[in-house]
Design a protein around this motif. Sequence first.
Motif, PDB file in Angstrom:
ATOM      1  N   TRP A  48       0.574  -0.140 -10.988  1.00  0.00           N
ATOM      2  CA  TRP A  48       1.385   0.624 -10.050  1.00  0.00           C
ATOM      3  C   TRP A  48       2.821   0.087  -9.932  1.00  0.00           C
ATOM      4  N   THR A 358      -4.313  -2.053  -5.434  1.00  0.00           N
ATOM      5  CA  THR A 358      -3.655  -0.753  -5.332  1.00  0.00           C
ATOM      6  C   THR A 358      -2.359  -0.922  -4.556  1.00  0.00           C
ATOM      7  N   SER A 360      -1.698   0.654  -1.918  1.00  0.00           N
ATOM      8  CA  SER A 360      -1.994   0.939  -0.512  1.00  0.00           C
ATOM      9  C   SER A 360      -2.525  -0.306   0.180  1.00  0.00           C
ATOM     10  N   GLN A 369      -6.552   6.164   1.320  1.00  0.00           N
ATOM     11  CA  GLN A 369      -5.814   7.305   0.796  1.00  0.00           C
ATOM     12  C   GLN A 369      -6.712   8.104  -0.141  1.00  0.00           C
ATOM     13  N   SER A 372      -2.436  10.956  -3.987  1.00  0.00           N
ATOM     14  CA  SER A 372      -1.156  10.293  -4.224  1.00  0.00           C
ATOM     15  C   SER A 372      -0.135  11.342  -4.654  1.00  0.00           C
ATOM     16  N   ASP A 374       2.482  13.177  -6.809  1.00  0.00           N
ATOM     17  CA  ASP A 374       2.706  13.251  -8.243  1.00  0.00           C
ATOM     18  C   ASP A 374       3.257  14.637  -8.571  1.00  0.00           C
ATOM     19  N   LEU A 396      -6.497  10.552  -5.976  1.00  0.00           N
ATOM     20  CA  LEU A 396      -6.252   9.132  -6.193  1.00  0.00           C
ATOM     21  C   LEU A 396      -7.002   8.627  -7.421  1.00  0.00           C
TER      22      LEU A 396
END
Length: 410
Positions: A48, A358, A360, A369, A372, A374, A396
């Motif tokens: 990420w 992650t 988060s 979550q 996400s 995108d 996610l």
Amino acid sequence: MQLKRILVAIGAMLFFVLNIMAQDEKTEKEDFVKFGGAVRFNFYTKSWVTDKTQPEATIDTWRLNVTARTKGVDLNFEYRFYPTFGTHFMKQGWLGYALSDDIYMKLGVSQVPFGITPYASHSWWFQAPYYVGLEDDYDMGIKFDISGIENLDLSIAYFRQAEPEGPSYDGIVSFGNAGPGRYSYDFVPAEGASNRELNQFNLRAAYHLNENLEFGFSSQFGGIYNSVLNESTTSKAFAGHVVADASGFNFKGEVIYYDYTAKNDEGEEIKTIQMGAYGTPYQVATEAMMYVAGLGYTIPVDLGPISSVQAYIDYTYTDKLEDSFVDMQHLIPGFMITAGNIYTYVDFAMGKNQPWLTPSFGTGLGEGQLYSDDADSKYYTDDENLQGTPVPMKELEWETRFNINIGYYF
């Protein structure tokens, strides 16, 4: 004459051997002080993070260990430094004394007897219970380990409070041992919810069907003290576990239920509670089921300094019992290389709503979550308030962290 010399020689040798054995037995009971420690390095890349900082190399930790004995009283102390997180703290520090051949007492900061001990995991990452204070947790109190019952190990403990804290990420040590600068996850005060651990009782029983098969049950009851309300609510947790070994394989399975009933400073029951370690806190769902499974296979090798390689895969599914929360998953395939006192973990760690795996971090173990953002996603919301406007929302995905940890223990 010759026989006499032989008898004298044999007698002298027997005297010498018996004298050495007596000295060895005496040495085992003598007072001693031993020093040790470890230095560990991390090399990793996160899926990420897309900037040029990846991959990264850091000093994971360095630590000092002291073990000692005087007049039958044992000492076990460990202090750790984490340069990356800007914190340092005592992991454990206890005095031990054998009350009898079957009962051993530990007074101070020791491991909480709960679930699979010492670890429910094979990987460097632990299993997910660690991140809610239910694996390799350390607290301040008194513990009795009882081994006199055939095939059964019992541990009974009372912990007054969490272990002492070190500095938090911003360098501040909070009052009352409530800050997040520590090794294991404990309740820490949050804005509007001034909660911390107080008066915890633990009972753990492990039955060894044979030397390769263990079944166990654990229970934990404690207080969550709110300093503004000056009252405590009750936390509880239960676990059943199995550990099995066969032909180089090791299996660890565990089912955990926990309920961290807590209130905010207004006296209202809350759905998430703040926990912290390593200088940073996050929110955790107050009630959940955790399903834990891990399988390892050890391969003996003879390759230079390397003596064995253990391949493993660890998995935890956390079912948060609040319907509006999103569950957490944690999957760690990898292997450990043993070379003398050097242990190297190579992990391809994956997670959904796992704080350390992650983006988060603060909400992963709390509300979690589901989607996400995108712009290229094919998924859109059905919210009537959007009046038919498509909003790109991608379900996610698993985030990954490839991690190599090299530790030299001495």
